[in-house]
Design a protein around this motif. Structure first.
Motif, PDB file in Angstrom:
ATOM      1  N   PHE A 180       0.825  -1.207   0.000  1.00  0.00           N
ATOM      2  CA  PHE A 180       0.000   0.000   0.000  1.00  0.00           C
ATOM      3  C   PHE A 180       0.867   1.268   0.000  1.00  0.00           C
ATOM      4  N   ASN A 181       2.184   1.072  -0.113  1.00  0.00           N
ATOM      5  CA  ASN A 181       3.143   2.187  -0.120  1.00  0.00           C
ATOM      6  C   ASN A 181       3.114   2.992   1.177  1.00  0.00           C
ATOM      7  N   ILE A 182       2.887   2.301   2.292  1.00  0.00           N
ATOM      8  CA  ILE A 182       2.910   2.958   3.599  1.00  0.00           C
ATOM      9  C   ILE A 182       3.847   2.190   4.525  1.00  0.00           C
ATOM     10  N   ILE A 183       4.255   2.844   5.604  1.00  0.00           N
ATOM     11  CA  ILE A 183       5.183   2.238   6.560  1.00  0.00           C
ATOM     12  C   ILE A 183       4.514   2.160   7.928  1.00  0.00           C
ATOM     13  N   LEU A 184       4.584   1.000   8.554  1.00  0.00           N
ATOM     14  CA  LEU A 184       4.031   0.826   9.893  1.00  0.00           C
ATOM     15  C   LEU A 184       4.963   1.461  10.926  1.00  0.00           C
ATOM     16  N   ILE A 185       4.398   2.299  11.799  1.00  0.00           N
ATOM     17  CA  ILE A 185       5.170   2.913  12.875  1.00  0.00           C
ATOM     18  C   ILE A 185       5.034   2.110  14.162  1.00  0.00           C
ATOM     19  N   GLY A 186       3.811   1.695  14.467  1.00  0.00           N
ATOM     20  CA  GLY A 186       3.607   0.933  15.692  1.00  0.00           C
ATOM     21  C   GLY A 186       2.151   0.571  15.884  1.00  0.00           C
ATOM     22  N   VAL A 187       1.868  -0.050  17.035  1.00  0.00           N
ATOM     23  CA  VAL A 187       0.520  -0.554  17.289  1.00  0.00           C
ATOM     24  C   VAL A 187       0.161  -0.408  18.761  1.00  0.00           C
ATOM     25  N   LEU A 188      -1.113  -0.169  19.000  1.00  0.00           N
ATOM     26  CA  LEU A 188      -1.659  -0.201  20.355  1.00  0.00           C
ATOM     27  C   LEU A 188      -2.473  -1.482  20.452  1.00  0.00           C
ATOM     28  N   ASP A 189      -1.871  -2.516  21.054  1.00  0.00           N
ATOM     29  CA  ASP A 189      -2.492  -3.841  21.159  1.00  0.00           C
ATOM     30  C   ASP A 189      -3.098  -3.968  22.547  1.00  0.00           C
ATOM     31  N   TRP A 190      -4.435  -4.012  22.623  1.00  0.00           N
ATOM     32  CA  TRP A 190      -5.120  -4.011  23.917  1.00  0.00           C
ATOM     33  C   TRP A 190      -4.820  -5.257  24.745  1.00  0.00           C
ATOM     34  N   GLU A 191      -4.442  -6.366  24.090  1.00  0.00           N
ATOM     35  CA  GLU A 191      -4.107  -7.579  24.841  1.00  0.00           C
ATOM     36  C   GLU A 191      -2.810  -7.415  25.623  1.00  0.00           C
ATOM     37  N   LEU A 192      -1.958  -6.512  25.135  1.00  0.00           N
ATOM     38  CA  LEU A 192      -0.659  -6.291  25.778  1.00  0.00           C
ATOM     39  C   LEU A 192      -0.657  -5.047  26.658  1.00  0.00           C
ATOM     40  N   GLY A 193      -1.817  -4.413  26.813  1.00  0.00           N
ATOM     41  CA  GLY A 193      -1.906  -3.210  27.629  1.00  0.00           C
ATOM     42  C   GLY A 193      -2.167  -1.996  26.764  1.00  0.00           C
ATOM     43  N   ASP A 194      -2.115  -0.808  27.389  1.00  0.00           N
ATOM     44  CA  ASP A 194      -2.439   0.414  26.655  1.00  0.00           C
ATOM     45  C   ASP A 194      -1.196   1.192  26.237  1.00  0.00           C
ATOM     46  N   GLU A 195      -0.042   0.504  26.176  1.00  0.00           N
ATOM     47  CA  GLU A 195       1.187   1.154  25.742  1.00  0.00           C
ATOM     48  C   GLU A 195       1.335   1.047  24.228  1.00  0.00           C
ATOM     49  N   PHE A 196       1.835   2.119  23.616  1.00  0.00           N
ATOM     50  CA  PHE A 196       2.113   2.101  22.183  1.00  0.00           C
ATOM     51  C   PHE A 196       3.401   1.315  21.955  1.00  0.00           C
ATOM     52  N   ILE A 197       3.363   0.332  21.053  1.00  0.00           N
ATOM     53  CA  ILE A 197       4.509  -0.551  20.813  1.00  0.00           C
ATOM     54  C   ILE A 197       5.093  -0.266  19.438  1.00  0.00           C
ATOM     55  N   PHE A 198       6.391  -0.031  19.395  1.00  0.00           N
ATOM     56  CA  PHE A 198       7.049   0.290  18.136  1.00  0.00           C
ATOM     57  C   PHE A 198       7.073  -0.885  17.179  1.00  0.00           C
ATOM     58  N   ALA A 199       7.111  -0.557  15.899  1.00  0.00           N
ATOM     59  CA  ALA A 199       7.289  -1.594  14.884  1.00  0.00           C
ATOM     60  C   ALA A 199       8.711  -2.133  14.914  1.00  0.00           C
ATOM     61  N   THR A 200       9.603  -1.432  15.628  1.00  0.00           N
ATOM     62  CA  THR A 200      11.003  -1.856  15.690  1.00  0.00           C
ATOM     63  C   THR A 200      11.242  -2.943  16.734  1.00  0.00           C
ATOM     64  N   THR A 201      10.238  -3.238  17.573  1.00  0.00           N
ATOM     65  CA  THR A 201      10.411  -4.288  18.576  1.00  0.00           C
ATOM     66  C   THR A 201      10.190  -5.656  17.941  1.00  0.00           C
ATOM     67  N   ASN A 202      10.713  -6.695  18.588  1.00  0.00           N
ATOM     68  CA  ASN A 202      10.650  -8.042  18.010  1.00  0.00           C
ATOM     69  C   ASN A 202       9.618  -8.923  18.710  1.00  0.00           C
ATOM     70  N   ILE A 203       8.444  -8.379  18.966  1.00  0.00           N
ATOM     71  CA  ILE A 203       7.375  -9.149  19.595  1.00  0.00           C
ATOM     72  C   ILE A 203       6.307  -9.434  18.549  1.00  0.00           C
ATOM     73  N   ALA A 204       5.852 -10.687  18.495  1.00  0.00           N
ATOM     74  CA  ALA A 204       4.808 -11.053  17.531  1.00  0.00           C
ATOM     75  C   ALA A 204       3.472 -10.502  18.011  1.00  0.00           C
ATOM     76  N   HIS A 205       2.818  -9.747  17.164  1.00  0.00           N
ATOM     77  CA  HIS A 205       1.538  -9.138  17.521  1.00  0.00           C
ATOM     78  C   HIS A 205       0.421  -9.732  16.677  1.00  0.00           C
ATOM     79  N   LYS A 206      -0.544 -10.327  17.332  1.00  0.00           N
ATOM     80  CA  LYS A 206      -1.738 -10.782  16.626  1.00  0.00           C
ATOM     81  C   LYS A 206      -2.771  -9.675  16.763  1.00  0.00           C
ATOM     82  N   LEU A 207      -3.151  -9.103  15.640  1.00  0.00           N
ATOM     83  CA  LEU A 207      -4.096  -7.992  15.664  1.00  0.00           C
ATOM     84  C   LEU A 207      -5.513  -8.483  15.924  1.00  0.00           C
ATOM     85  N   ASP A 208      -6.201  -7.751  16.785  1.00  0.00           N
ATOM     86  CA  ASP A 208      -7.592  -8.059  17.099  1.00  0.00           C
ATOM     87  C   ASP A 208      -8.460  -6.843  16.796  1.00  0.00           C
TER      88      ASP A 208
END
Length: 234
Positions: A180-208
């Motif tokens: 889509f010609n866009i770059i992911l910066i990060g995600v707010l995954d509610w299962e992992l809490g309300d912290e913003f998580i960078f795309a640079t971290t090496n944690i597998a995120h299952k999006l809900d």
């Protein structure tokens, strides 16, 4: 009705014009302070009635401005040496204020930090981690976004994962945002809490459903991606 935040902007050059216009659109009360007569006149012509022409190196002229503790301060003088000196003076005068300074190099960034800037936006050193730190400062986000969107037709996009969409249940690392010609910066995954998580971290995120992702890209590409999300959820 919320009270308007007051911003003191020191410097009115080509760059700061974009910042001032963006903040004014964001319902901030803008006060321009300049030491250059031409720049001060430009600010007045652009509709900034609260413009002061003073010697910014003179504390006796800075103090009568009446900067309150709740006010934001932005240092974006043309002369980077003057910008550092001004940041130092204002920090001494306003120890509790949020002072945001603009930098064009790592060397100047370090000096501005030592001078007491609360946040330094280095226009040539913006990374995913830096963007995240700026996210927590709404006014800094507004400034950064004004530079990106005005200069390069690029901005940030915040998307909530809809139920049944192409992102629902997907492992984030397996999704190709480049299509889509866009770059992911990060995600707010509610299962992992309300912290913003960078795309640079090496944690597998299952999006809900209702997770929030933040991307950067051209405005048109971000809009197309949003359409794709909506269509795939139907």
């Amino acid at each position: 009705m919320s009270l308007q935040k007051k911003v003191w902007m020191f410097g009115y050059s080509q760059e700061s014009k974009m910042i001032a216009a963006s903040l004014r659109d964001g319902n901030f009360v803008i006060n321009i302070v300049e030491s250059n007569k031409k720049n001060a006149n430009d600010a007045l012509l652009d509709g900034f009635k609260n413009t002061a022409l003073i010697d910014v190196t003179n504390d006796d002229e800075l103090e009568p401005l009446g900067i309150k503790t709740s006010d934001y301060i932005i240092c974006v003088m043309d002369d980077e040496h003057l910008n550092v000196f001004l940041t130092l003076s204002l920090r001494s005068m306003c120890p509790k204020n949020e002072i945001i300074s603009i930098s064009h190099s790592i060397y100047t960034t370090q000096k501005l930090k030592m001078a007491g800037a609360s946040k330094v936006i280095d226009l040539y050193q913006v990374s995913a981690n830096r963007i995240h730190s700026i996210f927590k400062k709404p006014i800094a986000t507004k400034i950064l976004d004004s530079f990106i969107s005005t200069s390069y037709e690029i901005s940030f996009g915040e998307f909530t994962v809809p139920k049944g969409s192409c992102l629902d249940g997907v492992i984030l690392e397996n999704f190709d945002f480049s299509q889509f010609n866009i770059i992911l910066i990060g995600v707010l995954d509610w299962e992992l809490g309300d912290e913003f998580i960078f795309a640079t971290t090496n944690i597998a995120h299952k999006l809900d459903v209702d997770d929030i992702i933040v991307c950067i890209g051209k405005n048109n590409d971000l809009q197309e991606f949003e359409k794709k999300l909506r269509m795939s959820s139907k």
